[in-house]
Design a protein around this motif. Structure first.
Motif, PDB file in Angstrom:
ATOM      1  N   ALA A   1       0.834  -1.208   0.000  1.00  0.00           N
ATOM      2  CA  ALA A   1       0.000   0.000   0.000  1.00  0.00           C
ATOM      3  C   ALA A   1       0.866   1.255   0.000  1.00  0.00           C
ATOM      4  O   ALA A   1       0.570   2.229  -0.708  1.00  0.00           O
ATOM      5  CB  ALA A   1      -0.942  -0.008   1.208  1.00  0.00           C
TER       6      ALA A   1
ATOM      7  N   TRP B   1      -4.951   4.458  -1.581  1.00  0.00           N
ATOM      8  CA  TRP B   1      -3.787   3.766  -1.039  1.00  0.00           C
ATOM      9  C   TRP B   1      -3.237   4.442   0.196  1.00  0.00           C
ATOM     10  O   TRP B   1      -2.666   3.772   1.064  1.00  0.00           O
ATOM     11  CB  TRP B   1      -2.738   3.557  -2.127  1.00  0.00           C
ATOM     12  CG  TRP B   1      -3.233   2.545  -3.110  1.00  0.00           C
ATOM     13  CD1 TRP B   1      -3.677   2.782  -4.383  1.00  0.00           C
ATOM     14  CD2 TRP B   1      -3.417   1.152  -2.873  1.00  0.00           C
ATOM     15  NE1 TRP B   1      -4.108   1.612  -4.947  1.00  0.00           N
ATOM     16  CE2 TRP B   1      -3.958   0.594  -4.049  1.00  0.00           C
ATOM     17  CE3 TRP B   1      -3.172   0.326  -1.792  1.00  0.00           C
ATOM     18  CZ2 TRP B   1      -4.249  -0.767  -4.160  1.00  0.00           C
ATOM     19  CZ3 TRP B   1      -3.468  -1.027  -1.904  1.00  0.00           C
ATOM     20  CH2 TRP B   1      -4.005  -1.557  -3.082  1.00  0.00           C
TER      21      TRP B   1
ATOM     22  N   GLU C   1      -5.171   5.789   2.496  1.00  0.00           N
ATOM     23  CA  GLU C   1      -6.069   5.286   3.540  1.00  0.00           C
ATOM     24  C   GLU C   1      -5.719   3.843   3.909  1.00  0.00           C
ATOM     25  O   GLU C   1      -5.626   3.500   5.093  1.00  0.00           O
ATOM     26  CB  GLU C   1      -7.515   5.362   3.063  1.00  0.00           C
ATOM     27  CG  GLU C   1      -8.511   4.851   4.075  1.00  0.00           C
ATOM     28  CD  GLU C   1      -9.933   4.962   3.572  1.00  0.00           C
ATOM     29  OE1 GLU C   1     -10.407   3.983   2.940  1.00  0.00           O
ATOM     30  OE2 GLU C   1     -10.554   6.009   3.803  1.00  0.00           O
ATOM     31  N   ARG C   2      -5.504   3.011   2.910  1.00  0.00           N
ATOM     32  CA  ARG C   2      -5.174   1.617   3.200  1.00  0.00           C
ATOM     33  C   ARG C   2      -3.846   1.503   3.941  1.00  0.00           C
ATOM     34  O   ARG C   2      -3.719   0.701   4.863  1.00  0.00           O
ATOM     35  CB  ARG C   2      -5.141   0.799   1.915  1.00  0.00           C
ATOM     36  CG  ARG C   2      -6.521   0.562   1.372  1.00  0.00           C
ATOM     37  CD  ARG C   2      -6.529  -0.373   0.221  1.00  0.00           C
ATOM     38  NE  ARG C   2      -7.898  -0.526  -0.262  1.00  0.00           N
ATOM     39  CZ  ARG C   2      -8.231  -1.242  -1.315  1.00  0.00           C
ATOM     40  NH1 ARG C   2      -7.303  -1.877  -2.007  1.00  0.00           N
ATOM     41  NH2 ARG C   2      -9.487  -1.320  -1.687  1.00  0.00           N
ATOM     42  N   TYR C   3      -2.860   2.305   3.533  1.00  0.00           N
ATOM     43  CA  TYR C   3      -1.575   2.271   4.228  1.00  0.00           C
ATOM     44  C   TYR C   3      -1.731   2.716   5.678  1.00  0.00           C
ATOM     45  O   TYR C   3      -1.201   2.074   6.592  1.00  0.00           O
ATOM     46  CB  TYR C   3      -0.543   3.145   3.514  1.00  0.00           C
ATOM     47  CG  TYR C   3       0.730   3.261   4.306  1.00  0.00           C
ATOM     48  CD1 TYR C   3       1.566   2.156   4.464  1.00  0.00           C
ATOM     49  CD2 TYR C   3       1.077   4.442   4.935  1.00  0.00           C
ATOM     50  CE1 TYR C   3       2.728   2.238   5.218  1.00  0.00           C
ATOM     51  CE2 TYR C   3       2.239   4.531   5.697  1.00  0.00           C
ATOM     52  CZ  TYR C   3       3.055   3.423   5.828  1.00  0.00           C
ATOM     53  OH  TYR C   3       4.192   3.510   6.587  1.00  0.00           O
TER      54      TYR C   3
END
Length: 97
Positions: free
Chosen positions: A32, A85, A87-89
């Protein structure tokens, strides 16, 4: 938020499940981060070329104030990718097992 892992723990050595889940989370967070950095680079190129921030671009794009150039759609997709990405990270890098 609590997460649970359903596994037959008697089949694995002590700590194996934790190690496997930790490895998977770390790998996903790294992936991510790499994707976030990729989209950040794309956005920075557009920002430099058009002399505006991606936030300002999105405001103008959403308001229909920009043309229908393919680059604007590419920039839009890059900003969306960057936000996804990031947010996911942020989520994955804060999960602990």
């Amino acid at each position: 938020m609590n997460l649970s892992v359903k596994a037959n723990s008697s089949r694995y050595e002590k700590g194996s499940i934790r190690n496997a889940v930790t490895f998977a989370l770390n790998s996903a967070a790294s992936n991510a981060r790499q994707r976030y950095e990729h989209y950040t680079g794309i956005c920075k190129k557009f920002e430099k070329k058009y002399k505006m921030t991606s936030v300002k671009f999105m405001d103008q794009f959403d308001a229909g104030k920009l043309g229908d150039e393919q680059e604007f759609f590419d920039w839009y997709a890059a900003v969306r990718g960057l936000n996804l990405w990031r947010e996911r990270y942020e989520i994955l890098s804060r999960v602990s097992v």
